[in-house]
Design a protein around this motif. Sequence first.
Motif, PDB file in Angstrom:
ATOM      1  N   ALA A 204      33.462  -1.799  21.880  1.00  0.00           N
ATOM      2  CA  ALA A 204      34.566  -2.421  21.143  1.00  0.00           C
ATOM      3  C   ALA A 204      35.890  -2.182  21.855  1.00  0.00           C
ATOM      4  CB  ALA A 204      34.616  -1.861  19.719  1.00  0.00           C
ATOM      5  N   THR A 205      36.071  -0.973  22.392  1.00  0.00           N
ATOM      6  CA  THR A 205      37.294  -0.660  23.121  1.00  0.00           C
ATOM      7  C   THR A 205      37.416  -1.511  24.374  1.00  0.00           C
ATOM      8  OG1 THR A 205      37.241   1.611  22.298  1.00  0.00           O
ATOM      9  CG2 THR A 205      38.596   1.184  24.240  1.00  0.00           C
ATOM     10  N   GLY A 206      36.315  -1.673  25.109  1.00  0.00           N
ATOM     11  CA  GLY A 206      36.335  -2.512  26.300  1.00  0.00           C
ATOM     12  C   GLY A 206      36.710  -3.948  25.988  1.00  0.00           C
ATOM     13  N   VAL A 207      36.163  -4.495  24.900  1.00  0.00           N
ATOM     14  CA  VAL A 207      36.484  -5.868  24.508  1.00  0.00           C
ATOM     15  C   VAL A 207      37.961  -5.991  24.136  1.00  0.00           C
ATOM     16  CG1 VAL A 207      36.053  -7.632  22.751  1.00  0.00           C
ATOM     17  CG2 VAL A 207      34.131  -6.419  23.778  1.00  0.00           C
ATOM     18  N   LEU A 208      38.471  -4.991  23.420  1.00  0.00           N
ATOM     19  CA  LEU A 208      39.886  -5.028  23.021  1.00  0.00           C
ATOM     20  C   LEU A 208      40.811  -4.912  24.234  1.00  0.00           C
ATOM     21  CD1 LEU A 208      39.775  -2.867  19.783  1.00  0.00           C
ATOM     22  CD2 LEU A 208      40.252  -5.317  19.938  1.00  0.00           C
ATOM     23  N   GLU A 209      40.436  -4.107  25.207  1.00  0.00           N
ATOM     24  CA  GLU A 209      41.262  -4.008  26.409  1.00  0.00           C
ATOM     25  C   GLU A 209      41.273  -5.328  27.181  1.00  0.00           C
ATOM     26  OE1 GLU A 209      40.508  -0.735  28.940  1.00  0.00           O
ATOM     27  OE2 GLU A 209      41.207   0.771  27.497  1.00  0.00           O
ATOM     28  N   LEU A 210      40.147  -5.992  27.248  1.00  0.00           N
ATOM     29  CA  LEU A 210      40.107  -7.307  27.892  1.00  0.00           C
ATOM     30  C   LEU A 210      40.992  -8.294  27.136  1.00  0.00           C
ATOM     31  CD1 LEU A 210      36.310  -7.623  28.808  1.00  0.00           C
ATOM     32  CD2 LEU A 210      38.225  -7.213  30.364  1.00  0.00           C
ATOM     33  N   ALA A 211      40.979  -8.193  25.807  1.00  0.00           N
ATOM     34  CA  ALA A 211      41.849  -9.055  25.007  1.00  0.00           C
ATOM     35  C   ALA A 211      43.314  -8.754  25.286  1.00  0.00           C
ATOM     36  CB  ALA A 211      41.535  -8.868  23.522  1.00  0.00           C
TER      37      ALA A 211
END
Length: 287
Positions: A204-211
């Motif tokens: 989830a953190t990785g996806v949010l950082e990409l966002a």
Amino acid sequence: MGTLLDVADGEDRTHPTRQEQWAIAGHGIEARLDRIVLPEVRNAASTAALAMGAGLGLAEFVFTSWSPWIHSNPAPGLMVQIGPFRDTGFVYAALWGVALSAALAGRWAVGRATLLILVLLATVTPYFLASPSGVWSVDRATLFLLSTCAVVAALGRPHRSHHTAAAAVGWALLGALSYVSTSGLSEWLSSRSIWNGNLYAWYATGVLELAAIGLALARYWRAAFTIVLSLAPYVGALSFNRLRGYVGDSGSVTFLAVPLLIGLLLLVLHSSGRLELPPAPSRRTSP
């Protein structure tokens, strides 16, 4: 300041009241913080950190400190229970509950004071409860995460909204999923078990950082910086815990830490006026 002097003159006083002194000090601190982190970003990240800390604190309480489905002492001779509780997690869950309630009730001064007490306890109690036979403390990996959440939450003023409470419930469910994914509920789970299942939070953190990167490229800086600061407690705790050997392998820390550090650096430079960023796209208005 002029208003305070007028009020003092009308009340025939030569010194500010204690409440006025606290208010002046608070405004001074917030003015300094505004030079480090933009207030709108700081307040939004405060909301996210409050929800994260309250949710994960509740999950630790239910699955470790209380675990009502375990009817006996899971470590007889080594663990001294405090009533039905297996570790000190019930204390932190209660403090997070007070802080969340204070934020929703508009009494954030109480919430801030509560979080400062939480940070103090999280720093001190592991040393006092380090005996191999006695009351068990929440593990240091989880305490570091709860402490960093408390610090970020205390730096701003969280939003008074049902969305804040809903986000806390969401983090509690994510924490519960992390606990349950490690093993069944037939055996007691220590507080450190949440890190054995933290791949869910890592993804989830990785996806949010990409966002956040996408928002930054689109010049939506406020939203991007809010995500970056909101993720600082989890990524910081994961990095610290990996360096100290508290947690095992659960995804590359570098993959999460490097973009976060770059984002935090840009945020501080921009907030202090040392870095001018391209303006956000203007909204088109219909004729």
